[in-house]
Write an enzyme that holds these catalytic residues in place. Structure first.
Site: not given
Length: 254
Positions: A155, A159
């Site tokens: 993640y 991001k």
């Protein structure tokens, strides 16, 4: 009183719940025609019914951002119904949290696909319409996790990648009257953070309390907090703000 986004068409990926729905709500209240795609059919139908009942102009379509053709078809359907797309919000996301030694190839790839490939597909599909009209706003939802976060190698990487993607779009599309910016939320109360609490085995209220203790403003974030930042980037008067990342986290992130 003229509403800020009167006459604008906003397209939000993953817009039927959480942060996406909060963003959708603000734009609808401010006079925009709103369109969403999501893979969750039930949530789509519920959001569409709720917004229609409030008198908002909404188009809700089932599509998976990972599949380019589905995104492209959805964009064309939005343009056919509303005439154009002025603002894109890349919000669709998933988490598959795990420590590195436990993380599977699937955990890694799914997070990459939804965030990175999904944002690429949506931006590529809308840019031709924005270039044609010499106007557009592309806002992508990143995260404070882009700076690194335990249990989120996938993640955090995705991001952080979205921030590089945003800055590149800003460089390439600026001359066409299109700006690209990113909002990086900190702790926001959503179904996703509830799932994180469940993963670590902590009741959600305790999870919120522990998170708030680390936030200078002394409260957790709500979807509306992110929606307000997105609206700033989307505003016509923000045309000289381009390629920026704003952390909405109740305190500084570095």
């Amino acid at each position: 009183m003229v509403k800020r986004f009167e006459g604008k068409v906003v397209f939000v990926t993953g817009g039927s719940r959480g942060i996406g729905k909060g963003i959708l709500q603000l734009f609808a209240e401010e006079g925009a025609k709103v369109a969403i795609i999501d893979i969750n059919e039930q949530a789509l139908q519920e959001t569409e019914a709720e917004f229609t009942e409030k008198g908002y102009d909404i188009l809700a379509l089932q599509a998976n951002v990972v599949h380019a053709e589905e995104v492209s078809n959805a964009v064309e359907e939005v343009v056919h119904k509303f005439g154009t797309i002025d603002i894109l919000v890349n919000n669709a996301g998933v988490i598959r949290d795990n420590m590195l030694f436990k993380m599977t190839d699937s955990d890694w790839q799914q997070v990459m696909d939804v965030h990175l490939k999904g944002s690429f597909h949506a931006a590529r599909a809308v840019q031709s319409h924005m270039v044609k009209q010499k106007y557009g706003r592309i806002i992508t939802i990143s995260s404070t996790s882009a700076l690194g976060n335990r249990g989120q190698a996938n993640y955090a990487t995705a991001k952080a990648g979205l921030q590089g993607f945003t800055k590149t779009l800003a460089i390439e599309l600026g001359k066409f009257g299109i700006t690209a910016n990113s909002v990086a939320p900190g702790f926001i109360e959503t179904d996703m953070t509830k799932a994180t609490a469940e993963r670590v085995g902590v009741p959600f209220d305790e999870f919120v309390k522990a998170s708030v203790s680390q936030i200078p403003v002394g409260r957790s974030g709500k979807p509306a907090d992110i929606a307000n930042a997105v609206a700033f980037f989307a505003d016509e008067q923000s045309s000289f703000v381009n390629g920026q990342v704003i952390y909405v986290a109740g305190g500084p992130k570095n």
